[in-house]
Design an enzyme around this catalytic site. Sequence first.
Site, short mmCIF file in Angstrom:
data_model
loop_
_atom_site.label_atom_id
_atom_site.label_comp_id
_atom_site.label_asym_id
_atom_site.label_seq_id
_atom_site.Cartn_x
_atom_site.Cartn_y
_atom_site.Cartn_z
N ARG A 219 1.66 8.48 -43.93
CA ARG A 219 0.68 9.56 -43.80
C ARG A 219 0.97 10.77 -44.67
NH1 ARG A 219 -0.47 9.12 -37.32
NH2 ARG A 219 -1.58 7.16 -37.53
N HIS B 79 -1.56 16.80 -36.97
CA HIS B 79 -1.76 15.69 -36.04
C HIS B 79 -0.62 15.53 -35.04
CE1 HIS B 79 -3.38 11.87 -34.75
NE2 HIS B 79 -2.33 11.20 -35.16
N GLU C 19 -1.71 -0.92 -39.51
CA GLU C 19 -2.01 0.45 -39.93
C GLU C 19 -1.02 0.86 -41.01
OE1 GLU C 19 -2.42 3.17 -36.64
OE2 GLU C 19 -3.83 1.86 -35.62
N HIS D 34 -2.54 14.22 -40.34
CA HIS D 34 -3.27 12.94 -40.43
C HIS D 34 -4.20 13.04 -41.64
CE1 HIS D 34 -5.71 9.48 -39.51
NE2 HIS D 34 -4.88 9.17 -38.53
N ARG E 262 6.17 10.38 -38.75
CA ARG E 262 5.99 9.32 -37.75
C ARG E 262 5.19 8.13 -38.30
NH1 ARG E 262 2.09 8.07 -34.00
NH2 ARG E 262 0.82 9.87 -34.56
C1 SIN Z 1 -4.97 6.88 -35.71
O1 SIN Z 1 -5.70 6.16 -35.05
O2 SIN Z 1 -5.04 6.95 -36.93
C2 SIN Z 1 -3.98 7.76 -35.00
C3 SIN Z 1 -3.01 6.97 -34.25
C4 SIN Z 1 -1.64 7.55 -34.37
O3 SIN Z 1 -1.51 8.72 -34.69
O4 SIN Z 1 -0.67 6.82 -34.20
#
Ligand code: SIN
Length: 524
Positions: free
Chosen positions: A294, A356, A119, A247, A391
């Site tokens: 993010r 988020h 990610e 987010h 984060r």
């Molecule tokens: C996501 O699935 O994008 C959110 C997971 C997270 O906030 O760590």
Amino acid sequence: MDSLIETEVLVIGCGIAGATTALLLANQGVDVTLVTHAAALQDRNNTYLAQGGIVYQGVADSPQQFEDDILRAGAQMCHPRAIQILAEEGPSAVREILMDELRVSFDKTRHGNLSLVREGSHSVARILHGQDATGRVIFKAYQEVLLKHPHIQLLTGYTVIDLMSPSHHSKNIQERYRTQSCVGAYVLDQNKDRVVTCLAKKIVLATGGLGQIFLRTTNPVGARGDGLAMAYRMGGRIMNNEFIQFHPTTFFKKGAPSFLISEAVRGAGAKLVDADGVPFMKKYDPTWQDLASRDVVSRSIYQEMLMQDLSHVYLDLRSYLSANEISEKFPNMVRACLEQGVDPACDWIPVVPAAHYACGGVWVDDWGKTSIEHLYAVGEVSCTGVHGANRLASTSLLEGLVWGRRAAQHIAEHLKVTQKPQAADYPAWQNTGERHADPVLVKQDFDLIRNIMWNYVGLIRTTDRLERAYRELKYLEFEIERFYQTMRLNDDLIGLRNAIGVALIVATAARRNKTSLGCHFRIS
Ligand code: SIN
């Protein structure tokens, strides 16, 4: 049950952090009372909603590499000791608690190995998942054991009004000279409309986040900052509260419910595009592009929306992933989009950023201890320092797990030498009023908070906007406090009082900090 509960440990909130602390203590024979204001365990639960996964360890990965990624995402503001704990203890916590004890079944590859994904801002694929509903898979495993555990008393529909301390609440006036400590909480039993005094040797806040104070959020209804507001009222140390993570991608359609489109979707190759289908992240971050941290991605989207006068941008999956890949990897997301008339295999998904995660919270040490004796905080309500100014994706479930376990360990080691609070020392709750609050006013006040926070304390902050937010919130606080002091309490009114409290905490922190860093971004 009468209106007094005496227990060894009171855990407030039942996401992964609270559930872990409760379970590990109960396994050692400690009597735990676990309360949630939700009507059912999974309602209002951020863990249950988590789509993307939980960090484990990648192939050719190392704790140091993970620490470097956390630090980079956190704008170098993370607490070194905390990220070291997370990186070193994370894999064993996942293995021992989630895999061995709870038998959570994470996705596997065709060859039977754990399937690891990547990610935003992660340098390698190291994240475990259960399709695109990882939180649900984990939560169900906890639920099964919590519901039948002989040492856990689980109370749903119980809203904590305030924490209790000898210095504030004891009948003995000499108690006011003692160190600030916590002995329990006054809790509204919604079903019976009465207030219960709950006394405990140790109290654990695991109330989650505060996203609901913003107009757009990925968080469930209950995320209104209850724990942060209560700890602050009691005089607990709080920190880093200006760092609210937005987010980048939540579903956007006027009049339709908004929901998270997991970062794992970009991790799998999807790209953000403008209204003409042109990818734009390379312009903003040539190295990381769509997998930038993010804060960078959210601000880039905001910038594109501003420049092109758009209400949203789009996520393009169809050009980068096959229809099969899309439906196999993200079945829940596909279902939710289809319900809104968008087919991710054929259409771009309309998205906007939304509040988020609170990177700050109630200050805690390596063991989840707050600055108040006998009070612990775990999960999003706490600030361990892991997240710094922003984060890293998929670290929140892991932090809840690791600190949930650490808090349990510390509590178990110190329970025997902790004195039991005496019921005779504490008065029962005095009802503030008999008249019920007008629900229209309560809702209207909450909507006002959400709008003020979204417009003035959002993604891009300025001195003028923050000053305005502060003044308007201060006025609202006065009105809401008057309401609270004179009306019969219910869950909505308690939540509203907490929401205005944390809105002011966030706005004040943002107003004081003139330096842009991570997700706190000021242009003046
Ligand atoms: C996501 O699935 O994008 C959110 C997971 C997270 O906030 O760590």
